[in-house]
Design a protein around this motif. Structure first.
Motif, mmCIF file in Angstrom:
data_model
loop_
_atom_site.group_PDB
_atom_site.id
_atom_site.type_symbol
_atom_site.label_atom_id
_atom_site.label_comp_id
_atom_site.label_asym_id
_atom_site.label_seq_id
_atom_site.Cartn_x
_atom_site.Cartn_y
_atom_site.Cartn_z
ATOM 1 N N ALA A 150 31.383 42.369 48.819
ATOM 2 C CA ALA A 150 32.521 41.494 49.127
ATOM 3 C C ALA A 150 33.057 40.841 47.862
ATOM 4 N N LEU A 151 32.162 40.448 46.982
ATOM 5 C CA LEU A 151 32.575 39.832 45.709
ATOM 6 C C LEU A 151 33.420 40.801 44.891
ATOM 7 N N VAL A 152 32.944 42.022 44.751
ATOM 8 C CA VAL A 152 33.668 43.029 43.961
ATOM 9 C C VAL A 152 34.993 43.378 44.638
ATOM 10 N N LEU A 153 34.951 43.613 45.922
ATOM 11 C CA LEU A 153 36.160 43.976 46.659
ATOM 12 C C LEU A 153 37.218 42.875 46.587
ATOM 13 N N CYS A 154 36.794 41.662 46.789
ATOM 14 C CA CYS A 154 37.715 40.519 46.740
ATOM 15 C C CYS A 154 38.377 40.419 45.371
ATOM 16 N N THR A 155 37.591 40.536 44.328
ATOM 17 C CA THR A 155 38.126 40.418 42.965
ATOM 18 C C THR A 155 39.099 41.552 42.647
ATOM 19 N N VAL A 156 38.715 42.762 42.972
ATOM 20 C CA VAL A 156 39.564 43.917 42.661
ATOM 21 C C VAL A 156 40.865 43.871 43.459
ATOM 22 N N VAL A 157 40.773 43.539 44.727
ATOM 23 C CA VAL A 157 41.984 43.527 45.570
ATOM 24 C C VAL A 157 42.967 42.464 45.098
ATOM 25 N N ILE A 158 42.463 41.257 44.806
ATOM 26 C CA ILE A 158 43.372 40.202 44.336
ATOM 27 C C ILE A 158 44.001 40.604 43.005
ATOM 28 N N ARG A 159 43.223 41.200 42.125
ATOM 29 C CA ARG A 159 43.766 41.628 40.823
ATOM 30 C C ARG A 159 44.853 42.685 41.008
ATOM 31 N N LEU A 160 44.621 43.617 41.920
ATOM 32 C CA LEU A 160 45.622 44.657 42.162
ATOM 33 C C LEU A 160 46.892 44.082 42.789
ATOM 34 N N ILE A 161 46.737 43.132 43.682
ATOM 35 C CA ILE A 161 47.901 42.528 44.341
ATOM 36 C C ILE A 161 48.725 41.726 43.338
ATOM 37 N N VAL A 162 48.049 40.975 42.487
ATOM 38 C CA VAL A 162 48.751 40.101 41.539
ATOM 39 C C VAL A 162 49.455 40.912 40.453
ATOM 40 N N GLY A 163 48.828 41.942 39.966
ATOM 41 C CA GLY A 163 49.444 42.802 38.954
ATOM 42 C C GLY A 163 49.773 42.085 37.661
ATOM 43 N N SER A 164 51.027 42.153 37.261
ATOM 44 C CA SER A 164 51.424 41.590 35.969
ATOM 45 C C SER A 164 51.583 40.069 35.983
ATOM 46 N N ASP A 165 51.485 39.435 37.126
ATOM 47 C CA ASP A 165 51.584 37.973 37.205
ATOM 48 C C ASP A 165 50.242 37.282 36.964
ATOM 49 N N TRP A 166 49.293 37.995 36.426
ATOM 50 C CA TRP A 166 47.943 37.461 36.201
ATOM 51 C C TRP A 166 48.012 36.213 35.320
ATOM 52 N N SER A 167 47.373 35.115 35.763
ATOM 53 C CA SER A 167 47.403 33.852 35.031
ATOM 54 C C SER A 167 46.164 33.041 35.395
ATOM 55 N N THR A 168 46.044 31.856 34.802
ATOM 56 C CA THR A 168 44.919 30.970 35.124
ATOM 57 C C THR A 168 44.911 30.630 36.606
ATOM 58 N N PHE A 169 46.068 30.474 37.188
ATOM 59 C CA PHE A 169 46.199 30.198 38.612
ATOM 60 C C PHE A 169 45.491 31.273 39.439
ATOM 61 N N PHE A 170 45.801 32.538 39.165
ATOM 62 C CA PHE A 170 45.204 33.624 39.950
ATOM 63 C C PHE A 170 43.753 33.882 39.571
ATOM 64 N N VAL A 171 43.400 33.605 38.329
ATOM 65 C CA VAL A 171 41.991 33.727 37.942
ATOM 66 C C VAL A 171 41.155 32.716 38.719
ATOM 67 N N SER A 172 41.619 31.479 38.794
ATOM 68 C CA SER A 172 40.879 30.460 39.540
ATOM 69 C C SER A 172 40.794 30.814 41.017
ATOM 70 N N LEU A 173 41.887 31.271 41.555
ATOM 71 C CA LEU A 173 41.893 31.669 42.965
ATOM 72 C C LEU A 173 40.931 32.839 43.214
ATOM 73 N N THR A 174 40.955 33.817 42.343
ATOM 74 C CA THR A 174 40.077 34.980 42.487
ATOM 75 C C THR A 174 38.622 34.588 42.327
#
Length: 187
Positions: free
Chosen positions: A19-43
Motif C-alpha cells: 500500500a505504501l509503494v502503490l500510494c506513493t507511485v500513484v500520487i506521483r503519476l497523477i501529479v506529474g510535472s506539478d511535483w512540489s513540496t505540497f505534493f511531497v508532503s501529501l504523498t
C-alpha cells in the motif's frame, strides 16, 4: 527467523508495504510535472498513514505475553516504515524534472512517523494513520498569517531553511516514536 515471519504477518507488513509503494507511485503519476513540496508532503503523509495501520498485532494482550523486550522491535518497525516511505518517495521523484530536497523529505518523514507512533499509542495500531493524515490535511488549509503560527502548523509544507519546521518535526519524532517504543499500541 520464525519470530520475524510471525511478526510481519501479525502486523500485515506485506500489505502495508504494498500500500505504501502503490500510494506513493500513484500520487506521483497523477501529479506529474506539478511535483512540489505540497505534493511531497501529501504523498509522504498518505504513505506513512497506510503503513501505520500495522503498528499493532491482532491481539495486543497476546503480544505482551512474549518474554522479550518490545522497545527495540517497535522502534525498528517505526524507523523501517519511515525509511521505506522516504526511500520510495525519493525513488519516484528522481526521474522527474522537479525534485524536492531530500532534507525536506527526511524532516517530514520523521515528524509524520512521530505522529503515527503517537496515534498508535493513544488510539491503537489500527488508528495509527489518524494523526499523520490529519496533520497534513490541517497543514493544507492553514492561513498564511500570522506567519509564526502558520510555520508551526504547516511545518510539513515549509522549505528546508525554516528552523521552526525542523523543531516541530524533531519534537514530534522524539515524542511519538519514544512513546510508541516504550508503551506500544493501545489495547
Amino acid at each position: 527467523m520464525r519470530w520475524l515471519a510471525l511478526y510481519a504477518r501479525s502486523r500485515r507488513l506485506p500489505v502495508s508495504l504494498a500500500a505504501l509503494v502503490l500510494c506513493t507511485v500513484v500520487i506521483r503519476l497523477i501529479v506529474g510535472s506539478d511535483w512540489s513540496t505540497f505534493f511531497v508532503s501529501l504523498t509522504l503523509g498518505a504513505a506513512v498513514a497506510v503503513a501505520a495501520t500495522g503498528l499493532s498485532g491482532q491481539d495486543v494482550d497476546l503480544d505482551r505475553t512474549a518474554a522479550f523486550g518490545w522497545l527495540p522491535r517497535r522502534l525498528a518497525h517505526l524507523l523501517l516504515m519511515g525509511l521505506l516511505a522516504a526511500g520510495v518517495l525519493l525513488l519516484v521523484q528522481a526521474p522527474g524534472a522537479t525534485q524536492v530536497a531530500a532534507s525536506v523529505i527526511l524532516r517530514d518523514g520523521a515528524g509524520l512517523l512521530g505522529l503515527a507512533g503517537l496515534a498508535a499509542t493513544l488510539f491503537g495500531g489500527q488508528f495509527g494513520w489518524t494523526f499523520p493524515l490529519g496533520w497534513i490535511v490541517v497543514a493544507l488549509f492553514v492561513p498564511g498569517e500570522p506567519i509564526e503560527l502558520s510555520r508551526v502548523l504547516a511545518w510539513p509544507l515549509q522549505p528546508a531553511d525554516v528552523a521552526v519546521a525542523w523543531w516541530v518535526a524533531g519534537v514530534l519524532f522524539v515524542l511519538g516514536s519514544g512513546t510508541y517504543a516504550v508503551v506500544g499500541a493501545r489495547r
